[in-house]
Motif scaffolding. Sequence first.
Motif, PDB file in Angstrom:
ATOM      1  N   UNK A  37       0.942  -0.998   0.029  1.00 39.54           N
ATOM      2  CA  UNK A  37       0.116  -0.020   0.118  1.00 39.54           C
ATOM      3  C   UNK A  37       0.871   1.181   0.084  1.00 39.54           C
ATOM      4  N   UNK A  38       0.838   2.145  -0.980  1.00 40.51           N
ATOM      5  CA  UNK A  38       1.616   3.077  -1.040  1.00 40.51           C
ATOM      6  C   UNK A  38       0.533   4.419  -1.291  1.00 40.51           C
ATOM      7  N   UNK A  39       0.316   5.085  -0.283  1.00 36.86           N
ATOM      8  CA  UNK A  39      -0.921   6.111  -0.464  1.00 36.86           C
ATOM      9  C   UNK A  39      -0.307   7.427  -1.478  1.00 36.86           C
ATOM     10  N   UNK A  40      -1.092   7.937  -2.198  1.00 33.89           N
ATOM     11  CA  UNK A  40      -0.816   8.963  -3.022  1.00 33.89           C
ATOM     12  C   UNK A  40      -0.737  10.500  -2.419  1.00 33.89           C
ATOM     13  N   UNK A  41       0.620  10.745  -2.219  1.00 31.84           N
ATOM     14  CA  UNK A  41       0.836  12.089  -1.448  1.00 31.84           C
ATOM     15  C   UNK A  41       1.753  13.043  -2.720  1.00 31.84           C
ATOM     16  N   UNK A  42       1.515  14.257  -2.546  1.00 28.69           N
ATOM     17  CA  UNK A  42       2.416  15.017  -3.419  1.00 28.69           C
ATOM     18  C   UNK A  42       2.125  14.711  -4.887  1.00 28.69           C
ATOM     19  N   UNK A  43       3.062  14.278  -5.608  1.00 28.96           N
ATOM     20  CA  UNK A  43       3.244  14.046  -7.115  1.00 28.96           C
ATOM     21  C   UNK A  43       3.435  12.464  -7.388  1.00 28.96           C
ATOM     22  N   UNK A 103      -4.033   4.551  -8.914  1.00 26.74           N
ATOM     23  CA  UNK A 103      -4.748   5.925  -9.131  1.00 26.74           C
ATOM     24  C   UNK A 103      -3.711   7.070  -9.476  1.00 26.74           C
ATOM     25  N   UNK A 104      -3.945   7.639 -10.512  1.00 25.37           N
ATOM     26  CA  UNK A 104      -2.840   8.766 -10.830  1.00 25.37           C
ATOM     27  C   UNK A 104      -2.907   9.859  -9.710  1.00 25.37           C
ATOM     28  N   UNK A 105      -1.592  10.664  -9.812  1.00 29.51           N
ATOM     29  CA  UNK A 105      -1.402  11.616  -8.831  1.00 29.51           C
ATOM     30  C   UNK A 105      -2.540  12.834  -8.974  1.00 29.51           C
ATOM     31  N   UNK A 106      -3.218  12.897  -9.978  1.00 30.67           N
ATOM     32  CA  UNK A 106      -4.274  13.758 -10.003  1.00 30.67           C
ATOM     33  C   UNK A 106      -5.533  13.456  -9.462  1.00 30.67           C
ATOM     34  N   UNK A 107      -5.620  12.644  -8.668  1.00 30.01           N
ATOM     35  CA  UNK A 107      -6.711  11.896  -7.826  1.00 30.01           C
ATOM     36  C   UNK A 107      -6.269  11.945  -6.412  1.00 30.01           C
ATOM     37  N   UNK A 108      -5.198  12.558  -6.078  1.00 26.99           N
ATOM     38  CA  UNK A 108      -4.914  12.725  -4.844  1.00 26.99           C
ATOM     39  C   UNK A 108      -5.916  13.663  -3.810  1.00 26.99           C
ATOM     40  N   UNK A 109      -5.927  13.371  -2.769  1.00 30.59           N
ATOM     41  CA  UNK A 109      -6.761  14.273  -1.846  1.00 30.59           C
ATOM     42  C   UNK A 109      -5.832  15.042  -0.879  1.00 30.59           C
ATOM     43  N   UNK A 110      -6.301  16.003  -0.245  1.00 27.88           N
ATOM     44  CA  UNK A 110      -5.160  16.638   0.687  1.00 27.88           C
ATOM     45  C   UNK A 110      -4.690  15.796   1.850  1.00 27.88           C
ATOM     46  N   UNK A 111      -3.813  15.789   2.577  1.00 28.87           N
ATOM     47  CA  UNK A 111      -3.315  14.941   3.604  1.00 28.87           C
ATOM     48  C   UNK A 111      -4.056  15.023   4.659  1.00 28.87           C
TER      49      UNK A 111
END
Length: 181
Positions: free
Chosen positions: A103-109, A134-142
């Motif tokens: 599991x690698x949560x998407x943060x930043x880029x 999921x691509x980086x453009x679907x990241x939510x704020x931390x």
Amino acid sequence: MQKNKLTFALISSGLFLAGCASMGLGNKTADRINVSSSDRVFLRVPLFDSTVGAELSRAGLDPVKVHDNLAAELHYQLFLKKQEESPDSAGATVQVTVSIKHLQPGVGNSGNFVSGTLTAEGKETEKADWELRQPANENVPADFLALHLPRTLSTEILSRMKAKPKRSSDLEYNPPLILLH
């Protein structure tokens, strides 16, 4: 004589290739498990292993809190789907185990990446390996990641738990006979 040898060679190679192709298809794992609405489910979500815990800690998340949120969200989504749950394994018709391998949560880029396995133990044992990218453009704020991640995972996991489609031979009645002139 030469024609018979050529025919034999072509038939032999065709059978060999067909056998190799069928062996390759047998190793493919399913991408879903069969859980029908009439099943009584006992859901197990084991604690995350050290690799997943380290990735969550690196993203600034508490692995225990994310695990608890994931388990709670899965139970809630099963309730919304009107899927009957069993409080213990004795009363269940199907025992479903959810394990997250990476599991690698998407943060930043960087985007999200999750891989896991679903195991259903009932009349027979089924196993489904799955991945979510999921691509980086679907990241939510931390600030919202601790709630968003379990919701995303539970949606993906429950989409892999589907009832086996009925074949036409499984119908409880005979279809009407249509005569064409």
